[in-house]
Design a protein around this motif. Structure first.
Motif, PDB file in Angstrom:
ATOM      1  N   ARG A 222       0.809  -1.213   0.000  1.00 37.56           N
ATOM      2  CA  ARG A 222       0.000   0.000   0.000  1.00 37.56           C
ATOM      3  C   ARG A 222       0.845   1.265   0.000  1.00 37.56           C
ATOM      4  N   ASP A 223       2.028   1.183   0.585  1.00 38.58           N
ATOM      5  CA  ASP A 223       2.929   2.333   0.638  1.00 38.58           C
ATOM      6  C   ASP A 223       4.356   1.799   0.623  1.00 38.58           C
ATOM      7  N   ALA A 224       4.939   1.762  -0.572  1.00 41.04           N
ATOM      8  CA  ALA A 224       6.256   1.145  -0.733  1.00 41.04           C
ATOM      9  C   ALA A 224       7.356   1.890   0.005  1.00 41.04           C
ATOM     10  N   GLU A 225       7.071   3.105   0.467  1.00 39.39           N
ATOM     11  CA  GLU A 225       8.089   3.898   1.154  1.00 39.39           C
ATOM     12  C   GLU A 225       7.762   4.099   2.630  1.00 39.39           C
ATOM     13  N   ASN A 226       6.908   3.247   3.185  1.00 33.68           N
ATOM     14  CA  ASN A 226       6.602   3.370   4.612  1.00 33.68           C
ATOM     15  C   ASN A 226       7.852   3.015   5.409  1.00 33.68           C
ATOM     16  N   PRO A 227       8.465   3.974   6.101  1.00 27.65           N
ATOM     17  CA  PRO A 227       9.761   3.708   6.747  1.00 27.65           C
ATOM     18  C   PRO A 227       9.682   2.699   7.886  1.00 27.65           C
ATOM     19  N   VAL A 228       8.586   2.738   8.659  1.00 27.16           N
ATOM     20  CA  VAL A 228       8.463   1.803   9.778  1.00 27.16           C
ATOM     21  C   VAL A 228       8.322   0.372   9.252  1.00 27.16           C
ATOM     22  N   ALA A 229       7.543   0.218   8.178  1.00 30.45           N
ATOM     23  CA  ALA A 229       7.377  -1.112   7.594  1.00 30.45           C
ATOM     24  C   ALA A 229       8.709  -1.638   7.058  1.00 30.45           C
ATOM     25  N   LEU A 230       9.482  -0.794   6.386  1.00 30.97           N
ATOM     26  CA  LEU A 230      10.782  -1.213   5.862  1.00 30.97           C
ATOM     27  C   LEU A 230      11.726  -1.626   6.990  1.00 30.97           C
ATOM     28  N   PHE A 231      11.803  -0.795   8.026  1.00 37.12           N
ATOM     29  CA  PHE A 231      12.717  -1.106   9.137  1.00 37.12           C
ATOM     30  C   PHE A 231      12.283  -2.394   9.836  1.00 37.12           C
ATOM     31  N   ASN A 232      11.005  -2.486  10.164  1.00 41.90           N
ATOM     32  CA  ASN A 232      10.527  -3.658  10.897  1.00 41.90           C
ATOM     33  C   ASN A 232      10.617  -4.931  10.064  1.00 41.90           C
ATOM     34  N   LEU A 233      10.394  -4.814   8.762  1.00 40.03           N
ATOM     35  CA  LEU A 233      10.515  -5.992   7.907  1.00 40.03           C
ATOM     36  C   LEU A 233      11.951  -6.502   7.911  1.00 40.03           C
ATOM     37  N   GLY A 234      12.915  -5.595   7.760  1.00 42.91           N
ATOM     38  CA  GLY A 234      14.315  -6.008   7.804  1.00 42.91           C
ATOM     39  C   GLY A 234      14.686  -6.626   9.137  1.00 42.91           C
ATOM     40  N   ALA A 235      14.224  -6.006  10.233  1.00 39.79           N
ATOM     41  CA  ALA A 235      14.542  -6.521  11.567  1.00 39.79           C
ATOM     42  C   ALA A 235      13.910  -7.890  11.796  1.00 39.79           C
ATOM     43  N   THR A 236      12.687  -8.091  11.285  1.00 38.97           N
ATOM     44  CA  THR A 236      12.003  -9.376  11.480  1.00 38.97           C
ATOM     45  C   THR A 236      12.653 -10.470  10.646  1.00 38.97           C
ATOM     46  N   TYR A 237      13.018 -10.167   9.415  1.00 38.32           N
ATOM     47  CA  TYR A 237      13.781 -11.135   8.622  1.00 38.32           C
ATOM     48  C   TYR A 237      15.062 -11.536   9.356  1.00 38.32           C
ATOM     49  N   HIS A 238      15.714 -10.547   9.988  1.00 39.00           N
ATOM     50  CA  HIS A 238      16.941 -10.832  10.740  1.00 39.00           C
ATOM     51  C   HIS A 238      16.642 -11.804  11.888  1.00 39.00           C
ATOM     52  N   GLN A 239      15.541 -11.547  12.625  1.00 29.56           N
ATOM     53  CA  GLN A 239      15.174 -12.438  13.723  1.00 29.56           C
ATOM     54  C   GLN A 239      14.908 -13.858  13.240  1.00 29.56           C
ATOM     55  N   LEU A 240      14.358 -13.972  12.028  1.00 30.54           N
ATOM     56  CA  LEU A 240      14.066 -15.285  11.458  1.00 30.54           C
ATOM     57  C   LEU A 240      15.298 -15.950  10.851  1.00 30.54           C
TER      58      LEU A 240
END
Length: 386
Positions: A222-240
C-alpha cells in the motif's frame, strides 16, 4: 491616453475571472499559482466567501495555519451557512493551532443549524480523536456514515479510531482484540498502510514472526516507502535468520531516509551475521560520525571489529559504548563474550555480573545458551548475584 474605466467591470466583480483562473490552476496541479491568484482576488473582494475559503485552504496546504485562520473566520462570518468554511475553520483551530475548545464551539453551533452536515460530524470526530476520546470519536464518524454512507472521510476517520483502539489494547497486553480492531481499520481504509504495520508489531510481540512479515509486506504493498514497515521488515527477517532478505528493506530505507534512527546499526548487524565485516564497520563508523554518543553503534562496532579479528579495537569500542551508557546491556554481553573467547575469565565474570544486575533473567539466559561461556559454566554453572 487616460484609461476608460467605464469599460472595466465593477470593482466587486473583477475577482470572479481571477477566482476561475485560480480554480483552473488547482485542477492542473499548480497550487502555487492558484494561491497567488486567490490572494490577488482577495485584494479586490476581501470579504468574498469563495475567495476566503480558497485562499485559506491554500494557506493551510502551505502549513501557514496562523495566516489561514483569520481568512476562514471571515468566511464563516460572511457566510454562516457555509459548511465547508466552518469545517476548515474548526480544523485549523483544533488540529493545528491547539485551540480545541474554540473548535468544538464552532462545530456545535453549526450542528445546531444543520444536524446532518457530514463534514461537521467528521471534523468533530477528528477533534475527539485528537483528545484520545476514542469511543466518542467513533460515534461521531459513525453518525456521518449514517447520514451519507458513501462519505470516504467518515470511513477514514472511523478506521483511525479502530487503529487507535488497537494500539491501546496492544499496550495493555490485549493482543487478540488489538488484531481484530486493526483488521476493522484495514477494511474501512483499504489503501492505508498503518493498520498493517501495527498488525506486524502485534504479531512480533506474540513471537509470530512469519505473520509479522506478511503484515509488513501488506503495508508496503500500500505504501512502498513506509519507513516503519521497511525497518521492521528487515529486523524481522533478521530475527528469522533470513539474512539475505533482511538486507533489501534496510538498504531501501537507508537510501530513502538516511537519517532514520538506527537503520545503519540494524543493517550492519545483518551484514555482520553474514560475515561482511568490512561493510558493517563502514556503516557503523558513518553512524558514529553522525551520532557520536550512540552506545548501540559503539557496541555493534566493537562486536564487528572483534569478529573481524581486531580484538584491541573491538574492546576499545565496547568500553566506549559503556562509557556513553553504563546501563547498555548489549555492551556488557558483547564485552563478556570478547573476554571469554580470549580466556580472560576473571574479567568476563565481572562484566557478566554487571549485566546480571541490569537484567537478571536475560543475563542468566544468555549465560546458559551462549557457547562463548561454555568454559565459564564448567567452573560456575549458574550466573547469580554476588
Amino acid at each position: 491616453m487616460k484609461e476608460d474605466v467605464s469599460l472595466l467591470p465593477p470593482n466587486d466583480e473583477r475577482w470572479r475571472p481571477i477566482f476561475r483562473r485560480g480554480l483552473r490552476a488547482l485542477q492542473a496541479g499548480d497550487t502555487l499559482t492558484a494561491g497567488r491568484l486567490f490572494e490577488s482576488g482577495l485584494e479586490l473582494a476581501p470579504d468574498q466567501p469563495e475567495l476566503l475559503i480558497a485562499a485559506g485552504r491554500e494557506r493551510m496546504r502551505q502549513g501557514r495555519y496562523q495566516q489561514a485562520e483569520p481568512l476562514l473566520a471571515r468566511a464563516v462570518a460572511s457566510s454562516p451557512q457555509s459548511i465547508a468554511a466552518t469545517a476548515l475553520w474548526a480544523r485549523v483551530l483544533g488540529l493545528h493551532l491547539d485551540r480545541r475548545q474554540e473548535a468544538f464551539s464552532v462545530v456545535h453551533r453549526a450542528l445546531e443549524a444543520d444536524a446532518e452536515a457530514v463534514e461537521l460530524h467528521v471534523i468533530r470526530g477528528e477533534l475527539l480523536l485528537e483528545d484520545n476520546a476514542i469511543a466518542a470519536a467513533r460515534a461521531a464518524f459513525a453518525q456521518a456514515i449514517d447520514v451519507d454512507g458513501a462519505d470516504e472521510s467518515a470511513r477514514v476517520g472511523l478506521a483511525r479510531t479502530f487503529n487507535a483502539e488497537a494500539i491501546a489494547l496492544s499496550e495493555a497486553g490485549e493482543s487478540e482484540p488489538a488484531i481484530f480492531a486493526l483488521k476493522r481499520a484495514a477494511d474501512l481504509d483499504p489503501e492505508w498502510s498503518g493498520p498493517h504495520v501495527n498488525m506486524g508489531v502485534v504479531f512480533g510481540r506474540l513471537g509470530k514472526f512469519t505473520r509479522a512479515v506478511d503484515a509488513y509486506l501488506a503495508a508496503l504493498d500500500r505504501d512502498a516507502e513506509n519507513p516503519v514497515a521497511l525497518f521492521n521488515l528487515g529486523a524481522t527477517y533478521h530475527q528469522l535468520g533470513r539474512l539475505s532478505e533482511a538486507i533489501g528493506p534496510l538498504e531501501d530505507l537507508l537510501t530513502l531516509l538516511p537519517e532514520y534512527p538506527q537503520v545503519r546499526v540494524a543493517l550492519a548487524n545483518v551484514l555482520g551475521d553474514q560475515r561482511q565485516f568490512g561493510r558493517a564497520i563502514a556503516l557503523l563508523l558513518e553512524e558514529i560520525e553522525i551520532h557520536h554518543n550512540s552506545a548501540e553503534a559503539w557496541s555493534a562496532l566493537g562486536l564487528a571489529y572483534t569478529c573481524a579479528g581486531n580484538i584491541r579495537r573491538g574492546e576499545e569500542c565496547l568500553q566506549q559504548a559503556l562509557t556513553w551508557d553504563p546501563g547498555h546491556f548489549n555492551g556488557y554481553h558483547n564485552l563478556a563474550v570478547l573476554y571469554a573467547t580470549q580466556h580472560r575469565e576473571v574479567e568476563a565474570r565481572a562484566v557478566l555480573q554487571r549485566a546480571y544486575h541490569l537484567d537478571p533473567h536475560r543475563a542468566a539466559l544468555l549465560y546458559e545458551s551462549d557457547e562463548s561461556f561454555r568454559e565459564l559454566r564448567r567452573s560456575e554453572p549458574e550466573l547469580g548475584p554476588v
